[in-house]
Design a protein around this motif. Structure first.
Motif, short mmCIF file in Angstrom:
data_model
loop_
_atom_site.label_atom_id
_atom_site.label_comp_id
_atom_site.label_asym_id
_atom_site.label_seq_id
_atom_site.Cartn_x
_atom_site.Cartn_y
_atom_site.Cartn_z
N ALA A 1 0.83 -1.21 0.00
CA ALA A 1 0.00 0.00 0.00
C ALA A 1 0.86 1.25 0.00
O ALA A 1 0.40 2.34 -0.35
CB ALA A 1 -0.92 0.00 1.23
N CYS A 2 2.15 1.09 0.38
CA CYS A 2 3.09 2.21 0.39
C CYS A 2 3.22 2.87 -0.98
O CYS A 2 3.58 4.04 -1.08
CB CYS A 2 4.45 1.70 0.86
SG CYS A 2 5.67 2.95 1.21
N MET A 3 2.89 2.13 -2.04
CA MET A 3 3.00 2.68 -3.40
C MET A 3 1.80 3.53 -3.79
O MET A 3 1.85 4.24 -4.80
CB MET A 3 3.15 1.54 -4.41
CG MET A 3 4.44 0.74 -4.29
SD MET A 3 4.60 -0.53 -5.55
CE MET A 3 3.40 -1.75 -4.97
N PHE A 4 0.71 3.46 -3.01
CA PHE A 4 -0.55 4.04 -3.48
C PHE A 4 -1.15 5.09 -2.56
O PHE A 4 -2.17 5.69 -2.92
CB PHE A 4 -1.58 2.92 -3.68
CG PHE A 4 -1.12 1.83 -4.61
CD1 PHE A 4 -0.78 2.10 -5.92
CD2 PHE A 4 -1.02 0.52 -4.16
CE1 PHE A 4 -0.35 1.11 -6.77
CE2 PHE A 4 -0.60 -0.49 -5.01
CZ PHE A 4 -0.26 -0.20 -6.32
N ILE A 5 -0.59 5.30 -1.36
CA ILE A 5 -1.23 6.23 -0.43
C ILE A 5 -0.25 7.34 -0.07
O ILE A 5 0.96 7.22 -0.22
CB ILE A 5 -1.75 5.53 0.84
CG1 ILE A 5 -0.61 4.82 1.58
CG2 ILE A 5 -2.83 4.52 0.48
CD1 ILE A 5 -1.07 4.09 2.83
N ASP A 6 -0.79 8.44 0.45
CA ASP A 6 0.00 9.64 0.75
C ASP A 6 0.81 9.45 2.03
O ASP A 6 0.49 8.60 2.88
CB ASP A 6 -0.93 10.84 0.92
CG ASP A 6 -1.52 11.29 -0.40
OD1 ASP A 6 -0.77 11.29 -1.39
OD2 ASP A 6 -2.72 11.62 -0.44
N PRO A 7 1.86 10.27 2.20
CA PRO A 7 2.68 10.17 3.40
C PRO A 7 1.90 10.31 4.70
O PRO A 7 2.24 9.67 5.70
CB PRO A 7 3.68 11.32 3.23
CG PRO A 7 3.81 11.49 1.76
CD PRO A 7 2.43 11.20 1.21
N VAL A 8 0.85 11.13 4.71
CA VAL A 8 0.09 11.32 5.95
C VAL A 8 -0.55 10.01 6.39
O VAL A 8 -0.59 9.69 7.59
CB VAL A 8 -0.98 12.42 5.77
CG1 VAL A 8 -1.99 12.05 4.69
CG2 VAL A 8 -1.67 12.70 7.10
N PHE A 9 -1.03 9.21 5.45
CA PHE A 9 -1.61 7.91 5.81
C PHE A 9 -0.52 6.92 6.21
O PHE A 9 -0.73 6.06 7.08
CB PHE A 9 -2.44 7.37 4.66
CG PHE A 9 -3.65 8.19 4.34
CD1 PHE A 9 -4.72 8.25 5.21
CD2 PHE A 9 -3.71 8.96 3.18
CE1 PHE A 9 -5.84 9.01 4.93
CE2 PHE A 9 -4.82 9.73 2.88
CZ PHE A 9 -5.89 9.77 3.77
N MET A 10 0.65 7.02 5.58
CA MET A 10 1.76 6.16 5.97
C MET A 10 2.24 6.47 7.37
O MET A 10 2.72 5.59 8.10
CB MET A 10 2.91 6.28 4.97
CG MET A 10 2.66 5.59 3.65
SD MET A 10 2.25 3.83 3.81
CE MET A 10 3.69 3.20 4.65
N MET A 11 2.11 7.72 7.79
CA MET A 11 2.45 8.07 9.17
C MET A 11 1.52 7.36 10.14
O MET A 11 1.94 6.88 11.20
CB MET A 11 2.39 9.58 9.36
CG MET A 11 3.43 10.33 8.53
SD MET A 11 3.24 12.13 8.58
CE MET A 11 3.93 12.47 10.20
N LEU A 12 0.25 7.25 9.77
CA LEU A 12 -0.69 6.52 10.61
C LEU A 12 -0.39 5.03 10.61
O LEU A 12 -0.55 4.35 11.62
CB LEU A 12 -2.12 6.77 10.12
CG LEU A 12 -2.61 8.22 10.20
CD1 LEU A 12 -4.02 8.34 9.63
CD2 LEU A 12 -2.57 8.72 11.64
N VAL A 13 0.05 4.51 9.45
CA VAL A 13 0.45 3.10 9.38
C VAL A 13 1.63 2.84 10.31
O VAL A 13 1.65 1.85 11.05
CB VAL A 13 0.81 2.72 7.93
CG1 VAL A 13 1.45 1.33 7.87
CG2 VAL A 13 -0.42 2.75 7.04
N GLY A 14 2.62 3.73 10.30
CA GLY A 14 3.76 3.58 11.19
C GLY A 14 3.36 3.67 12.65
O GLY A 14 3.82 2.87 13.48
N ALA A 15 2.48 4.61 12.98
CA ALA A 15 2.02 4.75 14.37
C ALA A 15 1.26 3.50 14.81
O ALA A 15 1.41 3.03 15.95
CB ALA A 15 1.14 5.99 14.51
N GLY A 16 0.43 2.95 13.91
CA GLY A 16 -0.30 1.73 14.24
C GLY A 16 0.62 0.54 14.43
O GLY A 16 0.41 -0.30 15.31
N GLY A 17 1.66 0.46 13.61
CA GLY A 17 2.61 -0.64 13.75
C GLY A 17 3.32 -0.61 15.09
O GLY A 17 3.50 -1.65 15.74
N THR A 18 3.74 0.58 15.52
CA THR A 18 4.42 0.68 16.82
C THR A 18 3.47 0.40 17.98
O THR A 18 3.86 -0.20 18.98
CB THR A 18 5.04 2.07 17.00
OG1 THR A 18 4.02 3.07 16.91
CG2 THR A 18 6.07 2.35 15.93
#
Length: 498
Positions: free
Chosen positions: A347-364
């Motif tokens: 999904a890293c190829m298709f979504i904006d950095p702001v959503f990837m920041m949420l993905v990183g926060a969720g992973g931690t």
């Protein structure tokens, strides 16, 4: 002093000799700098321009495989420096964890690079046979599905096992070693669960089978089934590696290992492990972006960096909330790396950095909760906590990808970034629900293959030898240690098991 017979060294010599012979028979250099065929007139112009060009200290970046060189440096740092150092957290096991990580990484690198290329070339031969009657125009054939057209294009561009001018069939490139490093990472992920529980002889056996299972799972999940796993190899490296390691550890682990006083860290050992995590942290964007399409490498690297920055900040927040008495430094460093694992999602190829920041926060967040609640339950089977560091954040990233498939790829409910490239990235794009189904299947399949093959390997490894409880997590079993090195326990704790 006379020579001493060493069963492990003899077996390692046999395996290394066989690998050297295999490379000699099957591989050749690819002729860097002469790969592209151009017309004679254009070649004459290039030759003239080259003759007039002043000498330079190095070839241009586009020549001789140079674009892969920065990635080679970063991936080597990620694997051989970063991951190996993170294994040194046990207070009296640094000799073994560091040297075995390095040694087995070298073995896995050689074996995985060769096996991946052989599987790819063999599959190419089958695709060429399958589409021989269809031909090779690159426009889509309306009588074929999207995935069949994807395979047909690959059949027209790939190289098979046929010998060229009597040379070995496999053309060896820098990229083959880099792709093989993702298999090395899967091995090291698995080793995290096995620290202190297996001897070098067992680990050598585990590496050989682990790489074979990794390559088989990658072929079936990505090449044969059409799954997408080209941003950090989330499914076939992190999820598979964790499942394999835990499956193997369940079989080989004794009872009460977590109560061993040596199954703990000390101040100095934690410092080395933190250093390894920092090396992994700074090279994670390269690790996630290398296998991505060339036009999206910068996009993936940017998103990965954004996810890890947010993950690093939120990790301190989650850890202090979950551990009111104060977190340990190991919880913090592993939580930050969990953001990079979660960011490995396609999904890293298709979504904006702001959503990837949420993905990183969720992973931690999930990693922190898992370390607090799950790790104490499986401490005997998981020395390093790979379930919390790789498996749980990996499943979170896979879930994000499934939602992206549901709402943005199989349906146009939301507009994704790089939408014009989706049909070239997703082999099943255009077939209703096919992408969602495929990404879901390869998650379950990677866990199943990893767990089952790991457990089977554990059975075989356990039949060869074992380490006594008193010798677990201690370097004295394998190495000559300093005079101030002490160990606990049983009468046979000092027995060498090489």
């Amino acid at each position: 002093m006379g020579l001493r017979f060493n069963f492990f060294a003899c077996n390692l010599l046999i395996i290394q000799t066989l690998i050297i012979i295999a490379y000699g028979i099957m591989t050749r250099h690819d002729g860097y700098g002469t790969q592209q065929k151009i017309d004679p007139a254009r070649q004459a112009q290039l030759d003239q321009a080259q003759a007039l060009r002043p000498p330079t200290p190095a070839p241009q970046e586009s020549e001789y495989g140079q674009p892969d060189m920065p990635f080679m440096f970063d991936l080597n740092m990620y694997t051989f420096l970063g991951m190996c150092l993170t294994m040194t957290f046990l207070r009296k096991y640094a000799y073994t964890s560091l040297t075995m990580s390095f040694l087995m990484s070298c073995l896995a690198q050689e074996w995985c690079s060769l096996l991946l290329q052989w599987i790819d070339a063999s599959y190419c031969e089958s695709l060429k046979t399958k589409f021989a009657l269809v031909g090779c125009p690159y426009s889509k054939n309306p009588s074929l599905t999207q995935f069949e057209n994807y395979q047909r294009t690959r059949a027209c561009t790939c190289s098979g096992l046929s010998s060229i001018n009597g040379l070995p069939p496999l053309a060896l490139q820098i990229s083959d070693f880099l792709k093989g490093q993702y298999g090395v990472v899967a091995v090291l992920v698995s080793y995290g669960a096995l620290l202190g529980k297996v001897n070098p002889q067992q680990m050598m056996l585990i590496v050989v089978i682990n790489v074979g299972a990794y390559c088989g799972n990658k072929f079936l999940s990505v090449d044969y089934r059409g799954g997408v796993d080209n941003t950090g190899s989330l499914y076939t490296t992190h999820i598979f590696g964790a499942a394999y390691g835990i499956g193997c550890a369940i079989v080989v682990s004794g009872k009460g290992l977590s109560k061993n006083p040596d199954n703990s860290s000390r101040y100095q050992s934690n410092n080395y492990a933190i250093l390894g995590s920092l090396f992994m942290f700074v090279t994670f964007p390269s690790f996630n972006s290398y296998w991505a399409p060339a036009s999206l490498r910068v996009f993936v690297a940017t998103n990965t960096f954004a996810a890890m920055m947010a993950g690093g900040m939120f990790n301190f927040i989650w850890a202090n909330l979950v551990y009111p008495e104060g977190p340990t430094v190991m919880h913090l460093q592993d939580g930050v790396l969990a953001a990079g694992v979660a960011a490995s999602t396609p999904a890293c190829m298709f979504i904006d950095p702001v959503f990837m920041m949420l993905v990183g926060a969720g992973g931690t967040l999930l990693a922190t909760l898992s370390f607090h609640y799950l790790q104490p339950i499986i401490a005997d089977q998981d020395t390093q906590g790979i379930a919390s560091l790789h498996l749980i954040p990996g499943l979170w990233g896979a879930t994000v990808m499934i939602f992206v498939c549901i709402f943005g790829i199989d349906n146009n409910t939301v507009t994704l970034r790089n939408a014009d490239l989706i049909d070239t990235i997703m082999p099943h794009y255009g077939d209703k629900w096919a992408s969602t189904e495929t990404q879901t299947i390869i998650v379950a399949f990677s866990i199943f293959v990893g767990g089952l093959s790991g457990a089977a390997t554990g059975v075989v490894a356990k039949l060869t030898s074992k380490i006594s409880i008193g010798g677990s997590y201690s370097d004295h079993v394998f190495w000559i240690v300093p005079d101030d090195f002490t160990h606990i326990g049983e009468d046979d704790a000092g027995e060498k098991v090489l």
